[in-house]
Design a protein around this motif. Structure first.
Motif, mmCIF file in Angstrom:
data_model
loop_
_atom_site.group_PDB
_atom_site.id
_atom_site.type_symbol
_atom_site.label_atom_id
_atom_site.label_comp_id
_atom_site.label_asym_id
_atom_site.label_seq_id
_atom_site.Cartn_x
_atom_site.Cartn_y
_atom_site.Cartn_z
ATOM 1 N N THR A 4 0.855 -1.180 0.000
ATOM 2 C CA THR A 4 0.000 0.000 0.000
ATOM 3 C C THR A 4 0.892 1.231 0.000
ATOM 4 N N THR A 5 0.615 2.176 -0.910
ATOM 5 C CA THR A 5 1.419 3.402 -0.963
ATOM 6 C C THR A 5 0.624 4.640 -0.560
ATOM 7 N N LEU A 6 -0.710 4.544 -0.550
ATOM 8 C CA LEU A 6 -1.530 5.689 -0.159
ATOM 9 C C LEU A 6 -2.912 5.202 0.257
ATOM 10 N N VAL A 7 -3.427 5.785 1.331
ATOM 11 C CA VAL A 7 -4.806 5.539 1.752
ATOM 12 C C VAL A 7 -5.398 6.876 2.165
ATOM 13 N N LEU A 8 -6.571 7.188 1.628
ATOM 14 C CA LEU A 8 -7.331 8.378 2.022
ATOM 15 C C LEU A 8 -8.757 7.957 2.315
ATOM 16 N N CYS A 9 -9.321 8.493 3.376
ATOM 17 C CA CYS A 9 -10.742 8.296 3.672
ATOM 18 C C CYS A 9 -11.393 9.665 3.593
ATOM 19 N N PHE A 43 -18.961 7.472 2.951
ATOM 20 C CA PHE A 43 -17.605 7.160 3.391
ATOM 21 C C PHE A 43 -16.894 6.503 2.215
ATOM 22 N N SER A 44 -15.875 7.165 1.704
ATOM 23 C CA SER A 44 -15.136 6.656 0.547
ATOM 24 C C SER A 44 -13.679 6.431 0.919
ATOM 25 N N ILE A 45 -13.085 5.431 0.292
ATOM 26 C CA ILE A 45 -11.693 5.085 0.552
ATOM 27 C C ILE A 45 -10.947 5.013 -0.770
ATOM 28 N N LEU A 46 -9.843 5.737 -0.854
ATOM 29 C CA LEU A 46 -8.926 5.636 -1.985
ATOM 30 C C LEU A 46 -7.721 4.850 -1.500
ATOM 31 N N TRP A 47 -7.466 3.711 -2.146
ATOM 32 C CA TRP A 47 -6.414 2.788 -1.736
ATOM 33 C C TRP A 47 -5.504 2.559 -2.940
ATOM 34 N N VAL A 48 -4.261 3.036 -2.853
ATOM 35 C CA VAL A 48 -3.291 2.878 -3.939
ATOM 36 C C VAL A 48 -2.333 1.751 -3.565
ATOM 37 N N VAL A 49 -2.173 0.806 -4.490
ATOM 38 C CA VAL A 49 -1.352 -0.388 -4.248
ATOM 39 C C VAL A 49 -0.351 -0.539 -5.391
ATOM 40 N N GLU A 50 0.872 -0.938 -5.041
ATOM 41 C CA GLU A 50 1.909 -1.228 -6.033
ATOM 42 C C GLU A 50 2.334 -2.678 -5.893
ATOM 43 N N ARG A 51 2.941 -3.179 -6.963
ATOM 44 C CA ARG A 51 3.454 -4.549 -6.942
ATOM 45 C C ARG A 51 4.755 -4.606 -7.720
ATOM 46 N N ASP A 52 5.512 -5.664 -7.499
ATOM 47 C CA ASP A 52 6.707 -5.930 -8.296
ATOM 48 C C ASP A 52 6.267 -6.724 -9.521
ATOM 49 N N ALA A 53 7.072 -6.707 -10.566
ATOM 50 C CA ALA A 53 6.714 -7.379 -11.820
ATOM 51 C C ALA A 53 6.437 -8.869 -11.627
ATOM 52 N N VAL A 115 -3.939 -7.900 7.399
ATOM 53 C CA VAL A 115 -4.093 -6.450 7.523
ATOM 54 C C VAL A 115 -2.802 -5.792 7.046
ATOM 55 N N VAL A 116 -2.917 -4.908 6.049
ATOM 56 C CA VAL A 116 -1.733 -4.242 5.490
ATOM 57 C C VAL A 116 -1.714 -2.749 5.790
ATOM 58 N N SER A 117 -2.851 -2.211 6.207
ATOM 59 C CA SER A 117 -2.905 -0.792 6.545
ATOM 60 C C SER A 117 -4.066 -0.559 7.498
ATOM 61 N N THR A 118 -3.852 0.346 8.454
ATOM 62 C CA THR A 118 -4.882 0.689 9.426
ATOM 63 C C THR A 118 -4.899 2.196 9.616
ATOM 64 N N MET A 119 -6.108 2.757 9.617
ATOM 65 C CA MET A 119 -6.295 4.175 9.923
ATOM 66 C C MET A 119 -7.309 4.260 11.056
ATOM 67 N N THR A 120 -7.038 5.133 12.025
ATOM 68 C CA THR A 120 -7.952 5.298 13.150
ATOM 69 C C THR A 120 -8.366 6.760 13.253
ATOM 70 N N PHE A 121 -9.672 6.972 13.439
ATOM 71 C CA PHE A 121 -10.230 8.313 13.507
ATOM 72 C C PHE A 121 -10.889 8.511 14.878
#
Length: 134
Positions: A4-9, A43-53, A115-121
Motif C-alpha cells: 500500500t502506498t496511499l490511503v485516504l478516507c 464514506f469513501s476510501i482511496l487505496w493505492v497499491v503497487e506490486r513488483d513485476a 491487515v496491510v494498513s490501518t487508519m484510526t479516527f
C-alpha cells in the motif's frame, strides 16, 4: 511484494475518466457530533497499491470498519486487479455508517487475509455543536 502506498478516507472520490485523475472531497481526520447515534452519510476510501513485476496481477482485498473493541460496522470486498500495470487505485464507496459509540473508528485494509494498513479516527461527542436557545 504487494504494498500500500496511499490511503485516504473522505466523503467522496471523483474519478475523471478522460484524464484518469482522482479527487478526494472532504478528507476525514476525525468525527464530532452533538450526540449518539449519528450517521456518516458517505464514506469513501482511496487505496493505492503497487506490486513488483513478479507479483500476481490480482489480490483478494477487503475493507473492514470497526469501532471500539472489535465491533465490526462493515466488512466489504475490495478486490485488487492491476490489469497488467505495476500500480493501481482501488476506490471503495460505502453508502453510510451508523456511529453509536464514543470510541475510535478504525479502517483496516486487508490483502490476502492480512491487515496491510490501518487508519484510526477519533470520535467525539460535543454537546455544544447544537445551537442553544437564548
Amino acid at each position: 511484494m504487494h504494498r500500500t502506498t496511499l490511503v485516504l478516507c473522505c466523503n467522496r472520490i471523483l474519478h475523471d475518466a478522460p484524464t484518469n485523475s482522482v479527487s478526494a472531497i472532504e478528507i476525514y481526520e476525525e468525527f464530532s457530533a452533538p450526540g449518539l447515534p449519528f450517521v456518516i452519510p458517505s464514506f469513501s476510501i482511496l487505496w493505492v497499491v503497487e506490486r513488483d513485476a513478479a507479483d500476481t496481477p490480482t489480490v483478494d482485498g477487503r475493507v473492514r470498519i470497526l469501532q471500539g473493541e472489535g465491533n465490526i460496522l462493515g466488512d466489504f470486498p475490495a478486490d485488487i486487479d492491476f490489469q497488467g500495470a505495476l500500480r493501481t487505485r482501488n476506490m471503495v464507496q460505502i453508502g453510510g455508517l451508523m456511529i453509536s459509540l464514543p470510541a475510535p473508528l478504525t479502517v483496516q485494509l486487508l490483502m490476502g487475509g492480512n491487515v496491510v494498513s490501518t487508519m484510526t479516527f477519533p470520535v467525539t461527542v460535543k454537546a455544544n455543536l447544537v445551537p442553544q436557545p437564548n
